[in-house]
Design a protein around this motif. Structure first.
Motif, mmCIF file in Angstrom:
data_model
loop_
_atom_site.group_PDB
_atom_site.id
_atom_site.type_symbol
_atom_site.label_atom_id
_atom_site.label_comp_id
_atom_site.label_asym_id
_atom_site.label_seq_id
_atom_site.Cartn_x
_atom_site.Cartn_y
_atom_site.Cartn_z
ATOM 1 N N HIS A 106 0.797 -1.211 0.000
ATOM 2 C CA HIS A 106 0.000 0.000 0.000
ATOM 3 C C HIS A 106 0.839 1.275 0.000
ATOM 4 C CE1 HIS A 106 -3.499 2.340 1.438
ATOM 5 N NE2 HIS A 106 -2.525 3.095 1.857
ATOM 6 N N THR A 123 -5.980 3.576 4.549
ATOM 7 C CA THR A 123 -6.236 2.356 5.320
ATOM 8 C C THR A 123 -5.780 1.135 4.535
ATOM 9 O OG1 THR A 123 -8.471 2.213 4.421
ATOM 10 C CG2 THR A 123 -8.217 3.274 6.573
ATOM 11 N N CYS A 124 -5.596 0.075 5.247
ATOM 12 C CA CYS A 124 -5.139 -1.177 4.635
ATOM 13 C C CYS A 124 -5.734 -2.328 5.429
ATOM 14 C CB CYS A 124 -3.609 -1.215 4.689
ATOM 15 S SG CYS A 124 -2.959 -2.657 3.887
ATOM 16 N N ASN A 175 -13.998 -0.129 -2.279
ATOM 17 C CA ASN A 175 -12.988 0.407 -1.355
ATOM 18 C C ASN A 175 -11.727 -0.427 -1.356
ATOM 19 O OD1 ASN A 175 -14.228 2.623 -0.451
ATOM 20 N ND2 ASN A 175 -14.966 1.719 1.489
ATOM 21 N N GLU A 182 -8.081 0.773 -2.450
ATOM 22 C CA GLU A 182 -6.970 0.643 -1.499
ATOM 23 C C GLU A 182 -5.762 0.002 -2.165
ATOM 24 O OE1 GLU A 182 -7.622 -1.957 1.918
ATOM 25 O OE2 GLU A 182 -8.325 -0.212 3.053
#
Ligand SMILES: C[S@@+](CC[C@H](N)C(=O)[O-])C[C@H]1O[C@@H](n2cnc3c(N)ncnc32)[C@H](O)[C@@H]1O
Length: 313
Positions: free
Chosen positions: A50, A83-84, A255, A259
């Motif tokens: 990420h 976020t991850c 989402n 991501e």
């Protein structure tokens, strides 16, 4: 204490070292029986990461002798500001691997390094009711999301999330460090990172890391990610997202897909191979087990879980 089946010599060597965790490593848990037996997978063998829209530069530096490997030259807080969250099946499997080594009743201290939004830590909190668990992540968005989820349920006294760069994070040594999809993205010289991991473990403590391993697929994918990073732009983001929807639109929500766009720009800073294992060994971390990680998508680097035990000093 024979919580792994078929580990042979590795486990008996572990016995000599694991005084501090002896009470914790007892009979196999039901989870252990579902796991595949110990396997020394080929040294060449995958899964993900990420970043946001900054351009980390790679540099050579590694291995005790040659000091050659790639380090992402960028402050991690800037790279990881979203976020991850790992897929649920992956966190389930990681939890089961922890349960194959740690008694559910043991009052162990557990660190989840790079905990993301807490996918694994919440599972561990449930599976290890006597444990104290700390999740550390450099991304404020992750820690915030995890804390919000925690506020909705898990007893705060046993579970804590902290926003910190692991490299500067200080805490009492842990019995268990778990880290899923993180060690290959940490921007540090490998020797520094590995020594810190060893110092953060008690003698007999366990490090369980899921990370990409050296194999042709991962090497090819690293090259592709490196090339994509050179042409990184909103247009390329959109193309990556389109391909993601085609490949994973059925099993991942929008989402999750968004991501993961950033992952495509991040080649691994290091992969698990014999050279990295030697780094671990020279820091007192002895490899005791390996588990394959099922690959869930084409765009993932192939991962494997390696378990290390901290030898007595
Ligand atoms: C691929 S994600 C994995 C997240 C989580 N382990 C999971 O499986 O859902 C990598 C995580 O490592 C975190 N991370 C990267 N560098 C870090 C560092 N130096 N210290 C702490 N966390 C870091 C990122 O913020 C990100 O949440």
């Amino acid at each position: 204490m024979d919580r792994l089946r078929g580990t042979g010599g590795a486990l008996s060597r572990h016995r000599g070292h694991a005084h501090a965790l002896r009470a914790a490593l007892q009979r196999p848990s039901p989870g252990a029986r579902r796991l595949p037996p110990f396997s020394r997978m080929p040294a060449r063998a995958i899964r993900s990461v990420h970043v946001q829209h900054t351009r980390p530069r790679a540099r050579s530096d590694d291995s005790p002798g040659t000091r050659r490997s790639r380090v992402i030259e960028q402050h991690p807080a800037r790279a990881f500001d979203g976020t991850c969250t790992a897929p649920a099946a992956r966190s389930d499997r990681m939890r089961d691997i922890v349960l194959a080594h740690v008694s559910p009743a043991a009052p162990v201290r557990v660190l989840d390094l790079g905990c993301g939004t807490g996918s694994l830590l919440f599972r561990l909190a449930e599976a290890l009711p006597a444990a104290t668990l700390i999740g550390v992540d450099v991304s404020p968005a992750n820690v915030h999301a995890a804390q919000q989820q925690q506020a909705a349920g898990t007893p705060a006294a046993r579970v804590r999330f902290e926003m910190a760069d692991y490299l500067t994070y200080r805490a009492e040594p842990f019995d268990v460090i778990v880290t899923d999809g993180v060690l290959h993205v940490i921007a540090a010289e490998t020797g520094v990172l590995v020594r810190k991991l060893a110092n953060d473990l008690r003698a007999g403590g366990l490090l369980m890391c899921n990370m990409p391993f050296d194999c042709r697929y991962n090497r090819t994918f690293s090259l592709i990610r490196r090339a994509l990073r050179r042409v990184q732009s909103p247009w390329v983001d959109r193309r990556i997202l389109q391909v993601g929807r085609l490949l994973h639109g059925r099993d991942m929500d929008e989402n999750g897909l968004r991501e993961r766009v950033a992952y495509m720009y991040m080649p691994p800073a290091r992969m698990m191979d014999e050279r990295l294992a030697r780094h671990f060994a020279s820091a007192g971390l002895e490899r005791m087990a390996e588990y394959p990680t099922p690959n869930t998508s084409l765009s993932q680097l192939r991962h494997r879980v390696t378990v290390f035990v901290r030898r007595d000093a």
